[in-house]
Structures are given as C-alpha cells and as structure tokens.
Design an enzyme around this catalytic site. Structure first.
Site, short mmCIF file in Angstrom:
data_model
loop_
_atom_site.label_atom_id
_atom_site.label_comp_id
_atom_site.label_asym_id
_atom_site.label_seq_id
_atom_site.Cartn_x
_atom_site.Cartn_y
_atom_site.Cartn_z
N ASP A 130 0.84 -1.20 0.00
CA ASP A 130 0.00 0.00 0.00
C ASP A 130 0.88 1.25 0.00
OD1 ASP A 130 -2.37 -1.43 0.14
OD2 ASP A 130 -2.61 -1.18 2.30
N ARG A 180 -1.40 -0.84 -8.49
CA ARG A 180 -2.79 -0.48 -8.16
C ARG A 180 -2.87 1.04 -8.23
NH1 ARG A 180 -3.97 -1.21 -2.20
NH2 ARG A 180 -4.45 -3.38 -2.64
P1 FDA Z 1 -14.02 9.52 -4.72
O1 FDA Z 1 -13.47 9.71 -3.35
O2 FDA Z 1 -14.05 10.67 -5.66
O3 FDA Z 1 -15.45 8.90 -4.57
C1 FDA Z 1 -16.31 8.67 -5.67
C2 FDA Z 1 -17.61 8.07 -5.18
O4 FDA Z 1 -17.35 6.78 -4.62
C3 FDA Z 1 -18.26 8.84 -4.02
O5 FDA Z 1 -19.08 9.88 -4.49
C4 FDA Z 1 -19.05 7.74 -3.34
O6 FDA Z 1 -20.22 7.46 -4.06
C5 FDA Z 1 -18.14 6.55 -3.47
N1 FDA Z 1 -17.23 6.44 -2.30
C6 FDA Z 1 -15.92 6.71 -2.25
N2 FDA Z 1 -15.41 6.44 -1.02
C7 FDA Z 1 -16.45 6.03 -0.29
C8 FDA Z 1 -16.58 5.60 1.05
N3 FDA Z 1 -15.55 5.57 1.91
N4 FDA Z 1 -17.82 5.23 1.48
C9 FDA Z 1 -18.88 5.24 0.64
N5 FDA Z 1 -18.80 5.63 -0.64
C10 FDA Z 1 -17.62 6.02 -1.10
N6 FDA Z 1 -5.36 5.11 -0.80
C11 FDA Z 1 -4.07 5.34 -0.51
O7 FDA Z 1 -3.68 6.49 -0.29
N7 FDA Z 1 -3.19 4.29 -0.46
C12 FDA Z 1 -3.57 3.02 -0.73
O8 FDA Z 1 -2.72 2.11 -0.68
C13 FDA Z 1 -4.93 2.77 -1.04
N8 FDA Z 1 -5.37 1.51 -1.31
C14 FDA Z 1 -6.65 1.35 -1.78
C15 FDA Z 1 -7.08 0.08 -2.19
C16 FDA Z 1 -8.32 -0.07 -2.78
C17 FDA Z 1 -8.75 -1.43 -3.26
C18 FDA Z 1 -9.19 1.05 -2.92
C19 FDA Z 1 -10.52 0.93 -3.58
C20 FDA Z 1 -8.80 2.28 -2.46
C21 FDA Z 1 -7.55 2.44 -1.87
N9 FDA Z 1 -7.14 3.67 -1.39
C22 FDA Z 1 -5.81 3.86 -1.06
C23 FDA Z 1 -8.13 4.76 -1.15
C24 FDA Z 1 -8.24 5.71 -2.31
O9 FDA Z 1 -7.07 6.46 -2.43
C25 FDA Z 1 -9.42 6.66 -2.13
O10 FDA Z 1 -9.27 7.41 -0.96
C26 FDA Z 1 -10.79 5.97 -2.09
O11 FDA Z 1 -10.84 4.87 -2.96
C27 FDA Z 1 -11.88 6.96 -2.49
O12 FDA Z 1 -11.66 7.42 -3.79
P2 FDA Z 1 -12.56 7.01 -5.07
O13 FDA Z 1 -11.65 6.67 -6.18
O14 FDA Z 1 -13.50 5.97 -4.70
O15 FDA Z 1 -13.25 8.36 -5.50
#
Ligand code: FDA
Length: 303
Positions: A130, A180
C-alpha cells in the site's frame, strides 16, 4: 473542511477513546472493517468469493514504532498466507510498510517485507504494498523496487493526487511492476498534490490510460463511476479485454457496483481489512464521503 477535520481526528487517540465508549459506534465500524480477527475476515472473503469477487487481505496497522511489534505483524501475514492456502479462498494480501518498520529503520522494514513476499511466493500468492503519506513515497518505492528485482509476486500502489506519480509510473513500468492505481487517501499539501477533485480525476484518467496499454496486469481501484466508465470505454477502444486488468474497491463501499461490474464480465477485487487497529482506516473512510458520517451518527443515536 469536514474532510480535513476527520483526517486530523484520525490521528487523535483521545477522540478514538471518546467514540469507542459508545457500544453502537463499535458495531457501526463493521460496515468497513471485516472484524478484529482473521476468522472474521476469512468469513467475509468467503461471502465475496461466492459472488465471484476476489479479495485482498489487510491486517490493519500503521505507524508502528517498536521492532517486536513489526515482527508480530510479519507473523500475522505469514499466518494469513497459510490460511489462504489451507482454506482455498481467493485472496492475496496488502501491507503497509509503516506497519513493518518503515518508521524504525529501512533495513528492518526491507527484511520484514522480504519475509512476507518470500512466504507468499512459497504459497503461490501475491503481496501488494500500500502507499501511505507523501513523506513515505520515496522510501516505499525504493523498498518496493529492491523487492521487485528479486521477486515477481510483489506489486505497488500509486496515488493519482500526487504530481510525481506520472514519473513514478514510468520507472515502475520499466521494471514491469504490477500497479494499483488509486486517488490517494491522506491529507497532502498543495506543494505535492492536486487539491481539486477535477484535477485528481483528470490525472487519474491520464494514468489509467498509461497503465491499461502497458501490457501488464494492473488494478484500477476506485468507486467513482466516472473513473470506472472512462476505464471501460478506454479499454474497449484499445482492445484491452476484461481479463487484462481488474477493478478494485474497499470492503463495504458500493457493494451494488461491485456486483454489477462482475455481472458485466469485469474482474473485481475487494480490499478486506481486519484487526484491532481499525481506527485511522475507519476515519479515512468517513472522510471520503460526508454521508458516511451521518450513517455513523444515525446508528450511534439508535444504539
Ligand atoms: P471519490 O473519493 O471521488 O469517490 C467517488 C464516489 O465513490 C463517491 O461519491 C461515493 O459514491 C463513493 N465512495 C468513495 N469512497 C467512499 C466511502 N468511503 N464510502 C462510501 N462511498 C464512497 N489510498 C491510498 O492512499 N493508499 C492506498 O494504498 C490505497 N489503497 C486502496 C485500495 C483499494 C482497493 C481502494 C478501492 C482504495 C484504496 N485507497 C488507497 C483509497 C483511495 O485512495 C481513495 O481514498 C478511495 O478509494 C476513495 O476514492 P474514489 O476513487 O472511490 O473516488
């Protein structure tokens, strides 16, 4: 404002003690954390696997500053890998380097990470490292690269909100690293990271395109339907088939979308965290979506 406050509070033990006095708060954390022990997480992964969703285990822990504790973490990962092997569940593992000594010594961290990757190799499994705060990016990438020179079953995470990531990706692809791509979850200053959602999203799409045509199997980690649609469109236009990459999401987030993508023939992997040290992870999930705060408050008041 709410997001910054929650990210700030994710470091506060006092606030944690206050919240955990409410029994109903502890129950609500189960929405995003599979449980405190390995069997809880295995059960959660079995349920995902039954829906054709793969998993990645994460034993929650970060910023550990005592060597014996890092060794306990390594043993937990070895136990996890053995359990994946003996139960036959479809899962790999994810680990944070500050969990295994990055804040103590680089050498210790490398040795610990190497033990986990070597054990995973023995089980035919894969370890994803990560990515944490930007102050750790350089050392995390250096340790990853050192491991990648020796092992092919280790991958890394990059964050689209950092300006440096495009360059990092170039050097990672040269060594055929499996990546990732996520947006990034920490509080970063404008000197190192895009601050507007639009800029982060534009960079995400730009980086996703570089990854998808690299001929290497990567993870597109997001719950953002715009990012997912852009990925599906770009893959189709460039004849990248659904078995050449996977979408990834977090446990308890957009379960409807996880299942719908599987139904459309895409690969999906869900990040399943478990463990006693769930607080900072949980607070970062709240910070990502204000509606989650109301979900928690509603349930706490009900309890
Ligand atoms: P964004 O935050 O723009 O959200 C888009 C939409 O997704 C929201 O409007 C909502 O509908 C939904 N959503 C997003 N987060 C939600 C939540 N917590 N609860 C409910 N709905 C939600 N980060 C990092 O810094 N280091 C890492 O190693 C990782 N590893 C990692 C693994 C995996 C498998 C995932 C999916 C994510 C990570 N992350 C991470 C976290 C990542 O950086 C990020 O903070 C979250 O995925 C939220 O970003 P989105 O891309 O979902 O978009």
């Amino acid at each position: 404002m709410l997001k910054s406050t929650l990210l700030y509070l994710s470091r506060s033990q006092g606030f944690k003690s206050f919240l955990t006095r409410f029994k109903s708060f502890n129950a609500v954390t189960r929405r995003f954390v599979a449980g405190e022990d390995l069997p809880d997480a295995i059960e959660a992964i079995r349920a995902l696997n039954s829906k054709k969703i793969s998993a990645t285990f994460d034993h929650l822990g970060e910023s550990i500053t005592a060597e014996p504790e890092t060794l306990r973490e390594v043993r937990e990962y070895q136990r996890m890998l053995a359990q994946i092997g003996s139960t036959g569940i479809d899962s790999n593992v994810s680990v944070k380097l500050t969990q295994i000594g990055l804040d103590i010594s680089r050498d210790l961290c490398y040795r610990n990470a190497r033990s986990i990757v070597e054990e995973a190799k023995r089980f035919g499994n894969f370890v994803r490292i990560d990515m944490e705060e930007s102050s750790k990016t350089t050392s995390t990438l250096e340790i990853f690269k050192q491991l990648r020179r020796e092992f092919d079953n280790v991958g890394i995470v990059v964050q689209a909100y950092l300006y440096r990531t495009e360059d990092d990706i170039k050097s990672l692809l040269e060594m055929r690293a499996r990546i990732r791509l996520c947006k990034g979850a920490y509080k970063e200053p404008p000197a190192v990271a895009f601050s507007s959602k639009k800029d982060v999203d534009d960079n995400y799409v730009k980086l996703m395109r570089i990854l998808l045509v690299s001929g290497i199997y990567h993870g597109i980690a997001t719950h953002d339907e715009n990012m997912i649609d852009a990925t599906k469109r770009f893959a189709k236009e460039n004849a990248v088939t659904p078995d050449q990459f996977e979408f990834q999401m977090l446990y308890g987030v957009r379960r409807d979308l996880q299942e719908s993508l599987v139904g459309q023939g895409f690969r999906m992997r869900v990040y399943v965290p478990y463990g006693k040290y769930w607080y900072p992870y949980f607070m970062r999930r709240l910070a990502e979506r204000p509606a989650n705060v109301w979900f928690v408050l509603r349930n706490m008041l009900r309890g």
